[in-house]
Design a protein around this motif. Structure first.
Motif, PDB file in Angstrom:
ATOM      1  N   SER A  38       0.850  -1.197   0.000  1.00  0.00           N
ATOM      2  CA  SER A  38       0.000   0.000   0.000  1.00  0.00           C
ATOM      3  C   SER A  38       0.885   1.247   0.000  1.00  0.00           C
ATOM      4  CB  SER A  38      -0.909  -0.008   1.239  1.00  0.00           C
ATOM      5  OG  SER A  38      -1.754   1.118   1.207  1.00  0.00           O
ATOM      6  N   GLU A  39       0.583   2.189  -0.911  1.00  0.00           N
ATOM      7  CA  GLU A  39       1.448   3.363  -1.067  1.00  0.00           C
ATOM      8  C   GLU A  39       1.166   4.450  -0.035  1.00  0.00           C
ATOM      9  OE1 GLU A  39       1.223   4.605  -5.251  1.00  0.00           O
ATOM     10  OE2 GLU A  39       0.883   2.495  -5.733  1.00  0.00           O
ATOM     11  N   PHE A  40      -0.015   4.413   0.567  1.00  0.00           N
ATOM     12  CA  PHE A  40      -0.379   5.459   1.530  1.00  0.00           C
ATOM     13  C   PHE A  40      -1.083   4.833   2.726  1.00  0.00           C
ATOM     14  CE2 PHE A  40      -0.655   7.276  -2.740  1.00  0.00           C
ATOM     15  CZ  PHE A  40       0.193   8.364  -2.639  1.00  0.00           C
ATOM     16  N   ASP A  41      -1.201   5.629   3.773  1.00  0.00           N
ATOM     17  CA  ASP A  41      -1.968   5.235   4.942  1.00  0.00           C
ATOM     18  C   ASP A  41      -3.462   5.386   4.629  1.00  0.00           C
ATOM     19  OD1 ASP A  41      -1.386   4.763   7.968  1.00  0.00           O
ATOM     20  OD2 ASP A  41      -3.155   6.081   7.868  1.00  0.00           O
ATOM     21  N   PHE A  42      -4.287   4.560   5.251  1.00  0.00           N
ATOM     22  CA  PHE A  42      -5.718   4.588   4.928  1.00  0.00           C
ATOM     23  C   PHE A  42      -6.414   5.901   5.265  1.00  0.00           C
ATOM     24  CE2 PHE A  42      -7.934   0.943   3.163  1.00  0.00           C
ATOM     25  CZ  PHE A  42      -6.817   0.274   2.725  1.00  0.00           C
ATOM     26  N   SER A  67      -7.674  11.368  -7.161  1.00  0.00           N
ATOM     27  CA  SER A  67      -6.861  10.404  -7.916  1.00  0.00           C
ATOM     28  C   SER A  67      -6.214   9.343  -7.036  1.00  0.00           C
ATOM     29  CB  SER A  67      -5.785  11.102  -8.744  1.00  0.00           C
ATOM     30  OG  SER A  67      -6.387  11.950  -9.680  1.00  0.00           O
ATOM     31  N   LEU A  68      -6.903   8.964  -5.971  1.00  0.00           N
ATOM     32  CA  LEU A  68      -6.441   7.856  -5.135  1.00  0.00           C
ATOM     33  C   LEU A  68      -7.327   6.648  -5.438  1.00  0.00           C
ATOM     34  CD1 LEU A  68      -6.046   9.747  -1.762  1.00  0.00           C
ATOM     35  CD2 LEU A  68      -4.191   8.726  -3.098  1.00  0.00           C
ATOM     36  N   ASN A  69      -6.792   5.454  -5.236  1.00  0.00           N
ATOM     37  CA  ASN A  69      -7.557   4.241  -5.458  1.00  0.00           C
ATOM     38  C   ASN A  69      -7.452   3.334  -4.247  1.00  0.00           C
ATOM     39  OD1 ASN A  69      -8.181   4.394  -8.524  1.00  0.00           O
ATOM     40  ND2 ASN A  69      -6.008   4.922  -8.334  1.00  0.00           N
ATOM     41  N   LEU A  70      -8.601   2.929  -3.748  1.00  0.00           N
ATOM     42  CA  LEU A  70      -8.604   1.873  -2.737  1.00  0.00           C
ATOM     43  C   LEU A  70      -8.699   0.580  -3.532  1.00  0.00           C
ATOM     44  CD1 LEU A  70      -8.923   0.503   0.004  1.00  0.00           C
ATOM     45  CD2 LEU A  70     -11.318   1.137  -0.005  1.00  0.00           C
ATOM     46  N   VAL A  71      -7.550  -0.103  -3.678  1.00  0.00           N
ATOM     47  CA  VAL A  71      -7.485  -1.325  -4.484  1.00  0.00           C
ATOM     48  C   VAL A  71      -7.788  -2.508  -3.576  1.00  0.00           C
ATOM     49  CG1 VAL A  71      -6.016  -2.717  -6.001  1.00  0.00           C
ATOM     50  CG2 VAL A  71      -5.741  -0.242  -5.948  1.00  0.00           C
ATOM     51  N   GLY A 115      -7.537 -12.147   1.286  1.00  0.00           N
ATOM     52  CA  GLY A 115      -7.907 -10.918   0.585  1.00  0.00           C
ATOM     53  C   GLY A 115      -7.124  -9.751   1.166  1.00  0.00           C
ATOM     54  N   TRP A 116      -7.092  -8.625   0.458  1.00  0.00           N
ATOM     55  CA  TRP A 116      -6.373  -7.463   0.978  1.00  0.00           C
ATOM     56  C   TRP A 116      -6.899  -6.172   0.385  1.00  0.00           C
ATOM     57  CZ3 TRP A 116      -4.506  -5.055  -3.236  1.00  0.00           C
ATOM     58  CH2 TRP A 116      -4.042  -5.820  -4.307  1.00  0.00           C
ATOM     59  N   LEU A 117      -6.535  -5.089   1.064  1.00  0.00           N
ATOM     60  CA  LEU A 117      -6.847  -3.735   0.609  1.00  0.00           C
ATOM     61  C   LEU A 117      -5.536  -2.959   0.534  1.00  0.00           C
ATOM     62  CD1 LEU A 117      -9.732  -2.962   3.146  1.00  0.00           C
ATOM     63  CD2 LEU A 117     -10.001  -3.844   0.826  1.00  0.00           C
ATOM     64  N   ALA A 118      -5.487  -1.954  -0.310  1.00  0.00           N
ATOM     65  CA  ALA A 118      -4.297  -1.097  -0.407  1.00  0.00           C
ATOM     66  C   ALA A 118      -4.711   0.226  -1.018  1.00  0.00           C
ATOM     67  CB  ALA A 118      -3.237  -1.759  -1.284  1.00  0.00           C
ATOM     68  N   ILE A 119      -3.930   1.257  -0.764  1.00  0.00           N
ATOM     69  CA  ILE A 119      -4.161   2.538  -1.427  1.00  0.00           C
ATOM     70  C   ILE A 119      -3.079   2.703  -2.486  1.00  0.00           C
ATOM     71  CG2 ILE A 119      -4.515   5.022  -1.152  1.00  0.00           C
ATOM     72  CD1 ILE A 119      -6.332   3.550   0.682  1.00  0.00           C
ATOM     73  N   SER A 120      -3.502   3.002  -3.708  1.00  0.00           N
ATOM     74  CA  SER A 120      -2.550   3.126  -4.810  1.00  0.00           C
ATOM     75  C   SER A 120      -2.861   4.367  -5.628  1.00  0.00           C
ATOM     76  CB  SER A 120      -2.636   1.870  -5.686  1.00  0.00           C
ATOM     77  OG  SER A 120      -1.780   1.969  -6.795  1.00  0.00           O
ATOM     78  N   GLY A 121      -1.800   5.010  -6.110  1.00  0.00           N
ATOM     79  CA  GLY A 121      -1.980   6.164  -6.990  1.00  0.00           C
ATOM     80  C   GLY A 121      -2.437   5.716  -8.370  1.00  0.00           C
TER      81      GLY A 121
END
Ligand SMILES: [Zn+2]
Length: 288
Positions: A38-42, A67-71, A115-121
């Protein structure tokens, strides 16, 4: 495990429920729910407005105005549920996203924690974290000719190639078995021994079976897959081979067999899907 039709069902349900809403708060309840990449904190999502919900293969993303994505990847058992805020938390609740308005919230539940979550540009087309994934069969830009050519370069068994998310994405064990049965191809056939015509037909059959599954909300084979309202899909009632070991083939009546494949199984009709002239190897264990 959710495959393309199931993930698309979740995507469209999420889009209906959260596009246009502003995120108030995010809470994470299990460290494994967050992908280490994950590129950023939630917390960066707080105050962001949701503008769309995208998907490629089995990857989902919630895109915001900034322009953030919760992937997200649902893994084996991940679920996104839209639940009333007052409803008791689920035992396997991993993350919660609340909004500035409305009486419901988004919950990520995952029993097996694959499963997982991440923040991506943002990437040029898809979020950076999903950019290594090939287009899927529901993608309007999917190029059958190009994918057929890339499959012909592979010596491994055709089923393994169908599951390779860098060749085409979204197909897992269930729809690989169903597509191969429809195209009358044995899963252990060497990919590069098939003709262009056989391969185009296989991709056509895969699109057809997954579109039919999507129309009825997907396959809830292991009961862990549900849509965002907690409802199961109905396509498991229509499966021709997957999970039907010992039952008669719908086409010829021969009992369906199960053979070993990686750490899992392949299901096929030994008469309709004849043993390949050129096999990519592997051992057959009938009725294991
Ligand atoms: Zn058959």
């Amino acid at each position: 495990m959710p495959e393309l039709p199931e993930v698309e069902t979740v995507r469209s349900g999420l889009a209906n429920a959260i596009v246009g809403r502003t995120i108030r708060n995010t809470s994470i309840f299990h460290h494994r729910a967050i992908n280490p990449k994950s590129e950023f904190d939630f917390a960066i999502l707080e105050g962001q407005k949701v503008i769309s919900v995208g998907r490629r293969g089995k990857f989902l993303w919630i895109r915001t105005q900034g322009s953030l994505n919760l992937v997200a990847h649902l893994g084996m058992s991940g679920q996104f549920l839209i639940q009333p805020k007052r409803k008791t938390d689920e035992v396997h609740l991993r993350a919660r996203i609340s909004f500035t308005k409305g009486t419901d919230e988004l919950r990520f539940i995952d029993q097996r924690t694959f499963g997982w979550l991440a923040i991506s540009g943002d990437g040029p087309e898809v979020p950076l974290m999903a950019s290594h994934i090939a287009r899927d069969l529901f993608d309007p830009e999917f190029n059958t000719k190009l994918v057929v050519e890339s499959i012909l370069l592979k010596k491994s068994e055709i089923k393994r190639v169908l599951l390779d998310q860098k060749v085409l994405s979204g197909i897992g064990n269930i729809y690989a078995d169903e597509s191969l049965w429809r195209a009358r191809i044995h899963p252990q056939t060497a990919a590069n021994s098939l003709t262009r015509r056989q391969l185009s037909n296989l991709l056509r059959q895969a699109t057809a079976v997954m579109s039919e599954a999507l129309a009825v909300g997907g396959t809830s084979f292991d009961e862990l897959y549900v849509n965002v309202n907690g409802q199961s899909g109905y396509f498991d009632r229509t499966l021709a081979v997957y999970g039907r070991e010992g039952e008669p083939c719908d086409r010829c009546g021969t009992p369906i067999i199960r053979i070993s494949f990686a750490n899992r199984s392949s299901h096929l009709c030994p008469k309709c899907q004849i043993w390949p002239a050129i096999s990519a190897g592997g051992t057959i264990f009938e009725n294991r």
